[in-house]
Design a protein around this motif. Structure first.
Motif, PDB file in Angstrom:
ATOM      1  N   GLN A 204      26.434  36.540  27.931  1.00 46.65           N
ATOM      2  CA  GLN A 204      26.565  37.778  27.180  1.00 46.65           C
ATOM      3  C   GLN A 204      25.332  38.051  26.322  1.00 46.65           C
ATOM      4  O   GLN A 204      24.842  39.187  26.257  1.00 46.65           O
ATOM      5  N   GLN A 205      24.811  37.027  25.668  1.00 45.36           N
ATOM      6  CA  GLN A 205      23.650  37.215  24.810  1.00 45.36           C
ATOM      7  C   GLN A 205      22.384  37.509  25.608  1.00 45.36           C
ATOM      8  O   GLN A 205      21.440  38.105  25.079  1.00 45.36           O
ATOM      9  N   MET A 206      22.350  37.105  26.870  1.00 44.09           N
ATOM     10  CA  MET A 206      21.187  37.393  27.694  1.00 44.09           C
ATOM     11  C   MET A 206      21.054  38.888  27.978  1.00 44.09           C
ATOM     12  O   MET A 206      19.968  39.373  28.301  1.00 44.09           O
ATOM     13  N   THR A 207      22.170  39.635  27.844  1.00 52.67           N
ATOM     14  CA  THR A 207      22.139  41.074  28.105  1.00 52.67           C
ATOM     15  C   THR A 207      22.333  41.881  26.823  1.00 52.67           C
ATOM     16  O   THR A 207      22.913  42.970  26.854  1.00 52.67           O
ATOM     17  N   ASN A 208      21.858  41.354  25.707  1.00 52.91           N
ATOM     18  CA  ASN A 208      21.931  42.111  24.457  1.00 52.91           C
ATOM     19  C   ASN A 208      20.981  43.303  24.496  1.00 52.91           C
ATOM     20  O   ASN A 208      19.869  43.214  25.025  1.00 52.91           O
ATOM     21  N   ILE A 209      21.426  44.406  23.938  1.00 55.14           N
ATOM     22  CA  ILE A 209      20.606  45.612  23.857  1.00 55.14           C
ATOM     23  C   ILE A 209      19.719  45.524  22.616  1.00 55.14           C
ATOM     24  O   ILE A 209      20.205  45.222  21.517  1.00 55.14           O
ATOM     25  N   ARG A 210      18.431  45.798  22.775  1.00 57.63           N
ATOM     26  CA  ARG A 210      17.495  45.733  21.666  1.00 57.63           C
ATOM     27  C   ARG A 210      16.736  47.056  21.548  1.00 57.63           C
ATOM     28  O   ARG A 210      16.423  47.692  22.555  1.00 57.63           O
ATOM     29  N   HIS A 211      16.489  47.441  20.306  1.00 58.59           N
ATOM     30  CA  HIS A 211      15.685  48.621  19.990  1.00 58.59           C
ATOM     31  C   HIS A 211      16.313  49.906  20.527  1.00 58.59           C
ATOM     32  O   HIS A 211      15.611  50.859  20.832  1.00 58.59           O
ATOM     33  N   LYS A 212      17.635  49.917  20.641  1.00 57.29           N
ATOM     34  CA  LYS A 212      18.333  51.135  21.054  1.00 57.29           C
ATOM     35  C   LYS A 212      19.625  51.258  20.252  1.00 57.29           C
ATOM     36  O   LYS A 212      20.081  50.283  19.628  1.00 57.29           O
ATOM     37  N   ASP A 213      20.235  52.416  20.305  1.00 57.27           N
ATOM     38  CA  ASP A 213      21.486  52.658  19.584  1.00 57.27           C
ATOM     39  C   ASP A 213      22.631  51.964  20.327  1.00 57.27           C
ATOM     40  O   ASP A 213      22.951  52.333  21.470  1.00 57.27           O
ATOM     41  N   LEU A 214      23.257  50.978  19.686  1.00 56.83           N
ATOM     42  CA  LEU A 214      24.314  50.210  20.337  1.00 56.83           C
ATOM     43  C   LEU A 214      25.565  51.046  20.568  1.00 56.83           C
ATOM     44  O   LEU A 214      26.411  50.680  21.387  1.00 56.83           O
ATOM     45  N   ARG A 215      25.712  52.148  19.855  1.00 50.78           N
ATOM     46  CA  ARG A 215      26.877  53.007  20.081  1.00 50.78           C
ATOM     47  C   ARG A 215      26.736  53.835  21.347  1.00 50.78           C
ATOM     48  O   ARG A 215      27.737  54.285  21.916  1.00 50.78           O
ATOM     49  N   LYS A 216      25.515  54.023  21.790  1.00 57.42           N
ATOM     50  CA  LYS A 216      25.261  54.817  22.992  1.00 57.42           C
ATOM     51  C   LYS A 216      25.018  53.934  24.212  1.00 57.42           C
ATOM     52  O   LYS A 216      25.550  54.202  25.298  1.00 57.42           O
ATOM     53  N   PHE A 217      24.247  52.882  24.068  1.00 63.59           N
ATOM     54  CA  PHE A 217      23.916  51.981  25.181  1.00 63.59           C
ATOM     55  C   PHE A 217      24.858  50.777  25.133  1.00 63.59           C
ATOM     56  O   PHE A 217      24.669  49.846  24.331  1.00 63.59           O
ATOM     57  N   LEU A 218      25.869  50.818  25.979  1.00 64.24           N
ATOM     58  CA  LEU A 218      26.905  49.776  25.994  1.00 64.24           C
ATOM     59  C   LEU A 218      26.768  48.844  27.190  1.00 64.24           C
ATOM     60  O   LEU A 218      27.693  48.081  27.488  1.00 64.24           O
ATOM     61  N   ASP A 219      25.621  48.886  27.869  1.00 63.68           N
ATOM     62  CA  ASP A 219      25.439  48.032  29.045  1.00 63.68           C
ATOM     63  C   ASP A 219      25.472  46.564  28.645  1.00 63.68           C
ATOM     64  O   ASP A 219      24.996  46.179  27.568  1.00 63.68           O
ATOM     65  N   GLY A 220      26.008  45.738  29.540  1.00 60.76           N
ATOM     66  CA  GLY A 220      26.040  44.303  29.290  1.00 60.76           C
ATOM     67  C   GLY A 220      27.091  43.617  30.139  1.00 60.76           C
ATOM     68  O   GLY A 220      27.758  44.231  30.980  1.00 60.76           O
ATOM     69  N   ILE A 221      27.245  42.323  29.908  1.00 62.53           N
ATOM     70  CA  ILE A 221      28.256  41.505  30.587  1.00 62.53           C
ATOM     71  C   ILE A 221      29.149  40.921  29.505  1.00 62.53           C
ATOM     72  O   ILE A 221      28.672  40.195  28.619  1.00 62.53           O
ATOM     73  N   TYR A 222      30.443  41.230  29.552  1.00 64.32           N
ATOM     74  CA  TYR A 222      31.352  40.893  28.466  1.00 64.32           C
ATOM     75  C   TYR A 222      32.548  40.099  28.991  1.00 64.32           C
ATOM     76  O   TYR A 222      32.991  40.303  30.135  1.00 64.32           O
ATOM     77  N   VAL A 223      33.079  39.230  28.123  1.00 59.06           N
ATOM     78  CA  VAL A 223      34.274  38.447  28.458  1.00 59.06           C
ATOM     79  C   VAL A 223      35.500  39.365  28.364  1.00 59.06           C
ATOM     80  O   VAL A 223      35.709  40.031  27.349  1.00 59.06           O
ATOM     81  N   THR A 224      36.290  39.388  29.419  1.00 59.31           N
ATOM     82  CA  THR A 224      37.489  40.222  29.448  1.00 59.31           C
ATOM     83  C   THR A 224      38.781  39.408  29.459  1.00 59.31           C
ATOM     84  O   THR A 224      39.804  39.877  28.978  1.00 59.31           O
ATOM     85  N   THR A 225      38.738  38.184  30.012  1.00 62.69           N
ATOM     86  CA  THR A 225      39.960  37.388  30.148  1.00 62.69           C
ATOM     87  C   THR A 225      39.655  35.931  29.861  1.00 62.69           C
ATOM     88  O   THR A 225      38.647  35.397  30.324  1.00 62.69           O
ATOM     89  N   LYS A 226      40.544  35.309  29.084  1.00 59.80           N
ATOM     90  CA  LYS A 226      40.481  33.875  28.815  1.00 59.80           C
ATOM     91  C   LYS A 226      41.805  33.265  29.263  1.00 59.80           C
ATOM     92  O   LYS A 226      42.867  33.585  28.697  1.00 59.80           O
ATOM     93  N   THR A 227      41.760  32.404  30.253  1.00 60.97           N
ATOM     94  CA  THR A 227      42.979  31.833  30.796  1.00 60.97           C
ATOM     95  C   THR A 227      42.701  30.426  31.295  1.00 60.97           C
ATOM     96  O   THR A 227      41.648  29.849  30.999  1.00 60.97           O
TER      97      THR A 227
END
Length: 234
Positions: A204-227
């Protein structure tokens, strides 16, 4: 102290055991005050003489404790973890499937370590039985994120249209696979919860957005399920 003040010399003389009882009560009072003074820290807080918690484990799991080094063995494998940086006592209870964790003369922050140690061991017991599974989804608006698993590395390409290849090395004991039935999903699995969650955090941290508005640029890889890898029967 009030009780001692009520004792009169006539009472002590009339009853032979009265004088001895007075001396014993005085000694107990003095000892209690000395213990309280010894347990008080510089900031005026008190220490708990003894704090104890128990860790239970099922029959299909073996837990070996030696010198604060815990080895847990189960159907899915073996996990080992050391707690030698903490001043605690860990010992198995004979005849019972329990581990006793003791902490002597601990302050508030030290007492919190007991629950932490028990949680770590509980996660190890769960891991060798059922394993842990983290599912991550790719989020993008325009540039599709391409993720490939090459051995022990995860390679991320075309993130935000960049030509840079982002690589994440998986810890020992963690496996990563692309989901066959779900689009844009990555699954991380393993027996050690700390390592599985660490790998997910690194991706997830490898796809952090930098130098852009985080409210507009939501691209990334996020955890959705923990099982769990193996769903436990209720």
């Amino acid at each position: 102290t009030q009780y001692i003040a009520m004792l009169s010399p006539q009472w002590a003389t009339h009853y032979p055991f009265g004088k001895n009882l007075t001396n014993r009560i005085t000694t107990i009072t003095t000892t209690t005050a000395a213990i309280a003074t010894a347990l008080a820290t510089a900031d005026g807080t008190m220490k708990t003489i003894l704090s104890t918690r128990y860790i239970e484990y099922p029959e299909n799991v073996t837990v070996d404790v030696k010198a604060r080094s815990v080895v847990v063995t189960g159907p899915r494998g073996t996990l080992k973890r050391e707690f030698k940086h903490l001043n605690i006592d860990m010992q198995p209870i004979a005849g019972e499937r329990k581990i006793r964790v003791d902490l002597w003369f601990g302050n508030r922050k030290q007492l919190a370590c007991i629950r932490t140690v028990c949680a770590h061991v509980d996660n190890m017991v769960t891991g060798v039985q059922f394993g842990f599974l983290y599912k991550m989804r790719f989020v993008y608006s325009h540039f599709p994120i391409n993720v490939t698993v090459a051995g022990k590395d995860i390679e991320i390409r075309n993130f935000m249209g960049e030509k840079r290849v982002r690589r994440v090395s998986l810890p020992e004991g963690v496996e990563a696979v692309r989901s066959a039935d779900v689009k844009d999903e990555l699954c991380l699995s393993g027996n050690d919860l700390a390592l599985v969650s660490l790998a997910a955090a690194q991706v997830q941290q490898m796809t952090n957005i930098r130098h852009k508005d985080l409210r507009k640029f939501l691209d990334g890889i996020y955890v959705t399920t923990k099982t769990n890898v193996v769903i436990p029967e209720l």
